[in-house]
Design an enzyme around this catalytic site. Structure first.
Site, PDB file in Angstrom:
ATOM      1  N   ASN A 235      39.874 -16.075 -28.642  1.00  0.00           N
ATOM      2  CA  ASN A 235      40.482 -17.559 -28.827  1.00  0.00           C
ATOM      3  C   ASN A 235      41.947 -17.582 -29.405  1.00  0.00           C
ATOM      4  O   ASN A 235      41.958 -18.503 -30.497  1.00  0.00           O
ATOM      5  CB  ASN A 235      39.448 -18.094 -29.644  1.00  0.00           C
ATOM      6  CG  ASN A 235      38.066 -18.808 -29.121  1.00  0.00           C
ATOM      7  OD1 ASN A 235      38.347 -19.184 -27.914  1.00  0.00           O
ATOM      8  ND2 ASN A 235      37.125 -18.789 -29.733  1.00  0.00           N
TER       9      ASN A 235
ATOM     10  N   GLU B 208      34.228 -30.220 -27.194  1.00  0.00           N
ATOM     11  CA  GLU B 208      33.114 -29.544 -27.857  1.00  0.00           C
ATOM     12  C   GLU B 208      32.783 -30.220 -29.373  1.00  0.00           C
ATOM     13  O   GLU B 208      31.749 -30.698 -29.482  1.00  0.00           O
ATOM     14  CB  GLU B 208      32.979 -28.173 -27.579  1.00  0.00           C
ATOM     15  CG  GLU B 208      32.055 -27.253 -28.420  1.00  0.00           C
ATOM     16  CD  GLU B 208      32.334 -25.813 -28.465  1.00  0.00           C
ATOM     17  OE1 GLU B 208      32.431 -25.160 -27.385  1.00  0.00           O
ATOM     18  OE2 GLU B 208      32.116 -25.506 -29.729  1.00  0.00           O
ATOM     19  N   TYR B 209      33.879 -30.302 -30.232  1.00  0.00           N
ATOM     20  CA  TYR B 209      33.543 -30.575 -31.469  1.00  0.00           C
ATOM     21  C   TYR B 209      32.941 -32.192 -31.371  1.00  0.00           C
ATOM     22  O   TYR B 209      32.270 -32.666 -32.282  1.00  0.00           O
ATOM     23  CB  TYR B 209      34.906 -30.577 -32.055  1.00  0.00           C
ATOM     24  CG  TYR B 209      35.100 -29.295 -32.754  1.00  0.00           C
ATOM     25  CD1 TYR B 209      34.942 -28.382 -31.967  1.00  0.00           C
ATOM     26  CD2 TYR B 209      35.521 -29.128 -33.906  1.00  0.00           C
ATOM     27  CE1 TYR B 209      35.356 -26.849 -32.574  1.00  0.00           C
ATOM     28  CE2 TYR B 209      35.915 -27.970 -34.653  1.00  0.00           C
ATOM     29  CZ  TYR B 209      35.688 -26.760 -33.756  1.00  0.00           C
ATOM     30  OH  TYR B 209      36.006 -25.410 -34.578  1.00  0.00           O
TER      31      TYR B 209
ATOM     32  N   ARG C 286      29.995  -8.915 -29.653  1.00  0.00           N
ATOM     33  CA  ARG C 286      28.924  -9.332 -28.926  1.00  0.00           C
ATOM     34  C   ARG C 286      29.658 -10.045 -27.287  1.00  0.00           C
ATOM     35  O   ARG C 286      28.968  -9.775 -26.553  1.00  0.00           O
ATOM     36  CB  ARG C 286      28.657 -10.817 -29.679  1.00  0.00           C
ATOM     37  CG  ARG C 286      27.073 -11.394 -29.342  1.00  0.00           C
ATOM     38  CD  ARG C 286      26.629 -12.335 -30.506  1.00  0.00           C
ATOM     39  NE  ARG C 286      27.537 -12.782 -31.347  1.00  0.00           N
ATOM     40  CZ  ARG C 286      27.223 -13.313 -32.590  1.00  0.00           C
ATOM     41  NH1 ARG C 286      26.188 -13.302 -33.119  1.00  0.00           N
ATOM     42  NH2 ARG C 286      28.501 -13.972 -33.176  1.00  0.00           N
ATOM     43  N   MET C 287      30.829 -10.787 -27.691  1.00  0.00           N
ATOM     44  CA  MET C 287      31.293 -10.958 -26.491  1.00  0.00           C
ATOM     45  C   MET C 287      31.916  -9.937 -25.347  1.00  0.00           C
ATOM     46  O   MET C 287      31.669 -10.021 -24.245  1.00  0.00           O
ATOM     47  CB  MET C 287      32.752 -11.952 -26.757  1.00  0.00           C
ATOM     48  CG  MET C 287      32.223 -13.504 -27.340  1.00  0.00           C
ATOM     49  SD  MET C 287      31.504 -14.466 -26.237  1.00  0.00           S
ATOM     50  CE  MET C 287      33.021 -15.079 -25.146  1.00  0.00           C
ATOM     51  N   GLY C 288      32.631  -8.884 -25.992  1.00  0.00           N
ATOM     52  CA  GLY C 288      32.983  -7.985 -25.186  1.00  0.00           C
ATOM     53  C   GLY C 288      32.278  -7.085 -24.611  1.00  0.00           C
ATOM     54  O   GLY C 288      32.056  -6.900 -23.342  1.00  0.00           O
TER      55      GLY C 288
ATOM     56  N   SER D  65      34.847 -19.365 -22.066  1.00  0.00           N
ATOM     57  CA  SER D  65      33.667 -20.249 -22.833  1.00  0.00           C
ATOM     58  C   SER D  65      32.319 -19.784 -22.344  1.00  0.00           C
ATOM     59  O   SER D  65      32.027 -19.144 -21.187  1.00  0.00           O
ATOM     60  CB  SER D  65      33.940 -21.581 -22.219  1.00  0.00           C
ATOM     61  OG  SER D  65      32.852 -22.558 -22.892  1.00  0.00           O
TER      62      SER D  65
ATOM     63  N   ASP E 225      36.608   0.440 -28.869  1.00  0.00           N
ATOM     64  CA  ASP E 225      36.431  -0.322 -30.159  1.00  0.00           C
ATOM     65  C   ASP E 225      36.717   0.356 -31.305  1.00  0.00           C
ATOM     66  O   ASP E 225      36.850   1.597 -31.379  1.00  0.00           O
ATOM     67  CB  ASP E 225      34.917  -0.954 -30.460  1.00  0.00           C
ATOM     68  CG  ASP E 225      34.814  -1.953 -31.467  1.00  0.00           C
ATOM     69  OD1 ASP E 225      34.787  -3.181 -31.030  1.00  0.00           O
ATOM     70  OD2 ASP E 225      34.979  -1.745 -32.608  1.00  0.00           O
TER      71      ASP E 225
ATOM     72  N   LEU F  72      34.292  -4.378 -28.647  1.00  0.00           N
ATOM     73  CA  LEU F  72      32.760  -4.494 -28.007  1.00  0.00           C
ATOM     74  C   LEU F  72      31.960  -5.279 -29.102  1.00  0.00           C
ATOM     75  O   LEU F  72      30.928  -4.921 -28.992  1.00  0.00           O
ATOM     76  CB  LEU F  72      32.659  -2.908 -27.934  1.00  0.00           C
ATOM     77  CG  LEU F  72      33.461  -2.101 -27.136  1.00  0.00           C
ATOM     78  CD1 LEU F  72      32.972  -0.866 -27.184  1.00  0.00           C
ATOM     79  CD2 LEU F  72      33.390  -2.867 -25.556  1.00  0.00           C
TER      80      LEU F  72
ATOM     81  N   LYS G 164      41.413 -24.184 -22.848  1.00  0.00           N
ATOM     82  CA  LYS G 164      40.148 -23.820 -23.515  1.00  0.00           C
ATOM     83  C   LYS G 164      40.284 -24.567 -25.004  1.00  0.00           C
ATOM     84  O   LYS G 164      39.258 -24.954 -25.295  1.00  0.00           O
ATOM     85  CB  LYS G 164      40.254 -22.414 -23.667  1.00  0.00           C
ATOM     86  CG  LYS G 164      39.429 -21.896 -24.679  1.00  0.00           C
ATOM     87  CD  LYS G 164      37.905 -21.990 -24.147  1.00  0.00           C
ATOM     88  CE  LYS G 164      36.709 -21.363 -24.785  1.00  0.00           C
ATOM     89  NZ  LYS G 164      36.512 -20.928 -26.294  1.00  0.00           N
TER      90      LYS G 164
END
Lengths: 340, 340, 340, 340
Positions: free
Chosen positions: B96, B197-198, B10-12, B122, B30, B8, B190
């Site tokens: 990731n 992106e880089y 930021r993303m979750g 993403s 979590d 849980l 991904k």
């Protein structure tokens, strides 16, 4: 022959010494009188205190070698020589001038009937002993006239085994000097030589840096969402003795080279190189080589990234790197990490 | 649908919020109980205190989303799930992860009849609002079963104008999620997304850095044999307002992009970005993309030099740069220059 | 306002159409009379057959937009305008001129009291509809006078959401045009824009190429001492649908961009792009950007290797590659392999 | 000493010849009986027809050199040797194995009490005459036992002048062989050696390619909106004799190197290199070097772009290049140009 030398720094002074050792006579000048004093008086070396004196002390047609910093200083000397020398005289610019400046200088001098030879001079501080590799452009007749000078300065054929297949009379190139073509050709070839030098140096440096970090698996691995993990620390457990590695590569390996010899020598003196901070200068030729590649439309990624690594070593990407960190903060909320 | 969420951060947490906004129900876990407390209790969100509880609170066949740091932590969770879940259940790894780990994890789970979907996610911190772009690999039937979850998390077709030529029924890809192929395919796609992106980020950063230095001709030019002279300072007299430039490029230019939007936003807040030092992290995908290029034998110089610039920003070429300075000292007698 | 337009190619004609749609009147000229006939006669568009006519048909102070190929053609037109226009008039060079030429042209025109504005114009064939992103350099007063022209050509603020933090009055940059600084500043910024464009394009192209080869493990692996083996073919078994991938990335991903939109559109029409041979042109700005980086002494490896990939696509490293094969033959006895 | 040699290709056969010239005795095996016949019978060389025979014909503790293609073939031989040899025996893998395989092989053999030494062997087809540069990893005691073999194969100290500062007893490295560390260290150092080799080769190749195109200003310049113009054709009027240039650089220049010697030799035989098509192979070490750099997180742009140029020479960016052309068509309406 008799030769005038203008500029008695490290390179100019060594050229004079090598020339008089080879039986030539030199009339020498430097804007710093102490440099003249230091050199003049030895057998075959006459010091003078002005370019006018220099001209007076040389028999016509005069041959004058200019060995001063490229750019404005060389241009200034050549402009002055245009007023001092006479038709038929030969000026040799032996510095690291941009080949485009040769074309300008050549026109300026040829208006007075003076010939300009542009001479790329490779060999650094070792040249007095090893001889200098010379790449010459300009008028062919002037080159032929000055050839005894070049032949003395160059290393000579015995400096390396003859290339298989080359037999009979020894060519200029085998003696270590080469007429490359019209005005600018000598410095063009020298420029590319230095571009290659940047690439070779960076090749060695990158390789040694990889060896230097071959024990990274021994360090504690950070483990968080924002750090690339080292998946296999067991493969990076080597403490490589880099000094010994450069030494072993000097014999029998494919990458044997003078630059490797010098690297081994530097590491022999100072295995960790702690007297250096790693701020690497560049002196123009690498940049000009890249610009030539761009103008010609040919790829030169190795030579170019070698140059860029020098720029980056001087922290000249800092603003760009801040932009990258700012973007990461924006899309991922990532703060910059502190140095570890 | 009902979904279990593990992790849980930021993303979750944002995924859970977006899912319940879209009418799904979430059972959340979590390893940090505070994170569970912070999220649970809201409509449609049930907190649990162990993976066993999680399994008990979900109807079979269960769908469980894992959103924890890639590497050992993800592997640990998946191993635990192999003992907790039952045949027919579906695990979605939305982190990731390296796509090769998916193949390993997939085999481990399939021994128990559990399906693994690898889902590249993403969108970063903006995803809750914009939706997340989802690239999914694994068993096709499992994907079809979990599709309502992906459809809710994804941005939806209205997030961009339809591509000219696309008509009629809206495809998955147009809604913002895509089944990419067997196990690992989602994270592979991904991974390449992040590689691109880089490259894009570095393109913007290099360009802005060039603009940042466009006034270099105003500085005093050093003039010595070891410094590349700027031949034409008159061409580098511009004080460019970089914040305004990024703003103007947002409309009508060829390089309009979300990364540019974010850059403009960062510069709007902080035109000189002085809160950053320029030490740029990387989190794995860029590295893996390069390794894929190498394994495939295809050139990727842009993506790779973008990655290397990040390494260099963290001073990881320092030993190599010392080698370069040492060579210069050896052949030319050049001392390193002090910072200016 | 009234504006003279010189050059009625794709870009010039579309600019005229957008200007008259926006309420301006245009007097138009092209060295090809058919181009004039094709455009003139519509409401607000007057055709003329010479630059002298153009000058006569415009009220003083005149504003004349030059939209012809950069280099000699642009220089020729500007020289002619120096004789045709009068003090106080404004010339806008909207083409892709080298910013250094702007400085030359500006001096030439200012001798007659004529102002030159250099205007980088981005947007391509889509600009009539989307508006053009405009980067302008030159005299500030002249810019202010011509601003209504720029405001009409630019996309306007509604073309993108306002950057968070920007409030109140809408700035020039937000409307899509920007005064960047003195003569050359506009084309300098446009040059860097195009440099970034090269880098972004190459980022996408490299990434898609990696996806294109993601099934390389399905091919038979050669096994001999001279071919790099693929150690893990099991990791390269993916047949990725690249068209769908570009589509899914358009929504919610970090790399969303106009260039990605265009790529998705191209692949939608032609998934294998077989109508292209892969010989990629470059039109100058990418080269000039690299030269600016070199002159400034800042690293730009991404932008540069992107440019070099275009050179290589046109087989301009062929001789270099032969040298590499010749070396391999020398030290290892390796013959070149035939294409497989 | 007595040594078993497995693999009698170019490298293996030459090693045997050099060893018997140096007073050792060799028992030789190859899976191709003709190769055994061709070599056996000479003084000091005994041919055998199986690995079992090989073991029987060597005194314990045995020393066996494996010189077969890296990868599966080497692994197969080592597995077979695990069953044929006895505790205390030493296996030397002298091929181009991936250092990670050494670690695997070493464990496999050490279960039987057999020692594995990994030995990077540089020198190519010239090694019999020049000697081979040897980089060895594995158990230190085993290395000490086999040292007479390495000493004979290596070039010896006389192959190069001693590094300034090195005095007294001659070290291993100076004789041309080096114990580098535990299992894999030898091939790790050899891998990096080859990475540097790629960079040096590419440096020379790029430089010569720039010289090759130094007459581009003599060609007609295309002039249209889509082709980068050559602004100063007068600076690219040189027809450089590249063969002579490589020859002159061999003496006194900074880039003097064995690779340059070989290049001069190749050009001496074939100045235009027309027997080559420019499809450059790579054999693994270059790739592994890049992967090591990536894993370590250190920049290696020179070594990497050198590798990528080989990939590109084999047309492996073709799809990416088509993507670029497709984008240009999309935003600018540009058609691909035909080859000129």
């Amino acid at each position: 022959m008799q030769l005038g030398m203008i500029g008695l720094g490290r390179m100019g002074a060594n050229l004079v010494r090598r020339l008089v050792d080879g039986g030539h006579e030199c009339v020498v000048y430097d804007h710093n009188p102490d440099a003249v004093v230091a050199l003049a008086g030895a057998d075959g070396i006459t010091g003078v205190s002005s370019l006018a004196d220099l001209a007076e002390n040389l028999p016509a047609p005069r041959v004058v070698w200019v060995m001063v910093p490229a750019g404005k200083i060389t241009s200034g000397v050549i402009e002055e020589l245009a007023g001092t020398l006479a038709a038929g005289d030969i000026v040799i610019d032996g510095g690291n001038s941009y080949y485009r400046d040769d074309i300008t200088h050549s026109k300026l001098l040829s208006d007075k009937g003076i010939h300009l030879l542009d001479c790329g001079t490779s060999g650094g501080v070792w040249g007095r002993e090893r001889g200098y590799c010379l790449m010459v452009g300009g008028d062919r007749d002037a080159f032929d006239e000055a050839e005894p000078i070049f032949a003395t300065i160059a290393p000579g054929v015995e400096a390396a085994p003859r290339t298989p297949g080359r037999e009979g009379e020894v060519s200029q190139a085998e003696k270590g000097y080469l007429y490359c073509g019209p005005s600018g050709a000598g410095h063009f070839v020298k420029m590319v030589h230095n571009g290659i030098e940047y690439g070779m140096m960076a090749s060695i440096a990158e390789g040694l840096n990889i060896l230097h970090h071959a024990n990274i698996g021994k360090a504690d691995q950070e483990g968080d969402a924002e750090t690339a993990p080292l998946n296999h620390p067991e493969f990076y457990q080597y403490d490589i003795d880099i000094e010994q590695v450069t030494e072993v590569w000097r014999r029998g390996s494919v990458i044997g080279s003078w630059l490797l010899d010098l690297t081994a020598s530097a590491l022999q003196k100072s295995p960790a190189l702690e007297e250096f901070a790693g701020r690497v200068s560049d002196s123009g030729e690498g940049r000009w080589t890249v610009i030539a590649a761009i103008d010609e439309g040919v790829p030169a990624p190795v030579l170019t990234t070698a140059l860029y690594a020098r720029f980056a070593s001087r922290h000249l990407f800092e603003f760009g790197a801040k932009v990258l960190s700012a973007m990461r903060k924006q899309f991922g909320g990532h703060d910059e990490k502190s140095p570890t």
